[in-house]
Design an enzyme around this catalytic site. Structure first.
Site, PDB file in Angstrom:
ATOM      1  N   ARG A  34       2.134   1.213   6.977  1.00 42.24           N
ATOM      2  CA  ARG A  34       1.217   0.511   7.919  1.00 42.24           C
ATOM      3  C   ARG A  34       1.930   0.012   9.165  1.00 42.24           C
ATOM      4  NH1 ARG A  34       1.212  -1.381   2.539  1.00 42.24           N
ATOM      5  NH2 ARG A  34      -1.281  -1.432   1.659  1.00 42.24           N
ATOM      6  N   LYS A  88       3.301  -4.539   1.619  1.00 48.75           N
ATOM      7  CA  LYS A  88       2.410  -5.609   1.618  1.00 48.75           C
ATOM      8  C   LYS A  88       2.133  -6.165   0.314  1.00 48.75           C
ATOM      9  CE  LYS A  88      -2.563  -5.774   2.160  1.00 48.75           C
ATOM     10  NZ  LYS A  88      -3.854  -5.206   2.496  1.00 48.75           N
ATOM     11  N   HIS A 137      -5.162   1.446  11.952  1.00 54.06           N
ATOM     12  CA  HIS A 137      -5.159   1.828  10.441  1.00 54.06           C
ATOM     13  C   HIS A 137      -5.540   3.114  10.222  1.00 54.06           C
ATOM     14  CE1 HIS A 137      -4.022   0.122   6.659  1.00 54.06           C
ATOM     15  NE2 HIS A 137      -4.923   0.345   6.202  1.00 54.06           N
ATOM     16  N   ARG A 183      -2.839   5.613   8.873  1.00 54.77           N
ATOM     17  CA  ARG A 183      -2.835   5.518   7.332  1.00 54.77           C
ATOM     18  C   ARG A 183      -3.893   6.091   6.391  1.00 54.77           C
ATOM     19  NH1 ARG A 183      -0.213   2.680   3.358  1.00 54.77           N
ATOM     20  NH2 ARG A 183      -1.397   1.477   1.742  1.00 54.77           N
ATOM     21  N   HIS A 230      -0.357   1.618  -3.322  1.00 56.05           N
ATOM     22  CA  HIS A 230      -1.565   0.921  -3.599  1.00 56.05           C
ATOM     23  C   HIS A 230      -0.791   0.284  -5.182  1.00 56.05           C
ATOM     24  CE1 HIS A 230      -4.729   3.129  -1.162  1.00 56.05           C
ATOM     25  NE2 HIS A 230      -4.169   2.082  -0.473  1.00 56.05           N
ATOM     26  N   TYR A 280     -10.876   7.665  -1.603  1.00 60.44           N
ATOM     27  CA  TYR A 280     -10.436   8.821  -1.132  1.00 60.44           C
ATOM     28  C   TYR A 280     -10.762  10.161  -2.088  1.00 60.44           C
ATOM     29  CZ  TYR A 280      -7.520   6.169   2.040  1.00 60.44           C
ATOM     30  OH  TYR A 280      -7.402   4.954   2.664  1.00 60.44           O
TER      31      TYR A 280
END
Length: 165
Positions: free
Chosen positions: A34, A59, A113, A116, A139, A148
């Site tokens: 990010r 994050k 974003h 990414r 994630h 995806y």
């Protein structure tokens, strides 16, 4: 973004003389970091010998590492002595990003974003297992990465071939 679109973006920053932004954008595309994660990196996060970038403050709060592509390794080798991307200011980069969007002819849905998402899309389209994509992106849940999955090449033939063996 497609690979050609990535080249156009990097080409714009090269053409405009914004080499730091070119390097930053290339690193964002190749690492799936990010924007704020990339800006937070310090020299101690870069392991040139191990060819990895260690991210201790992500994050989701979990540290992760991402192997470096050749392009990222070259950039980090040079920028490590320059303070990496510590001189980049968000508003300045965003102004340049908006100029790039107009110059290249993108829709306004190409946002900060997007690099990414580009990384994830390229990995999935190359047939990389979703679990690996999940780890690269950092994630916590595979459910997030599954967005995806529709980009993956069909593995039905490969599955049937495995049954034939």
């Amino acid at each position: 973004m497609t690979r050609d679109e990535v080249k156009a973006v990097l080409g714009y920053f090269e053409w405009s003389g914004e080499h730091t932004y070119r390097d930053l954008t290339a690193c964002l595309v190749d690492t799936a970091f990010r924007f704020d994660e990339m800006l937070s990196l310090q020299s101690s996060n870069i392991d040139l010998n191990g060819n990895k970038i260690h991210l201790y403050d992500s994050k989701n709060g979990k540290p992760r590492f991402v192997p470096m592509t050749k392009r990222v390794r070259e950039i980090m080798s040079i920028r490590k002595a320059l303070g990496l991307f510590s001189s980049v200011k968000y508003l300045s980069y965003m102004d340049s990003w908006k100029r790039m969007i107009k110059h290249v002819g993108f829709d306004e849905d190409v946002v900060l974003h997007t690099p990414r998402h580009t990384t994830a899309s390229h990995l999935v389209q190359a047939g990389i297992h979703l679990q690996v994509v999940k780890e690269v992106l950092g994630h916590t849940s595979i459910q997030t990465t599954l967005r995806y999955a529709h980009l993956a090449p069909s593995n039905i033939e490969t599955g049937i071939e495995a049954l034939e063996a």
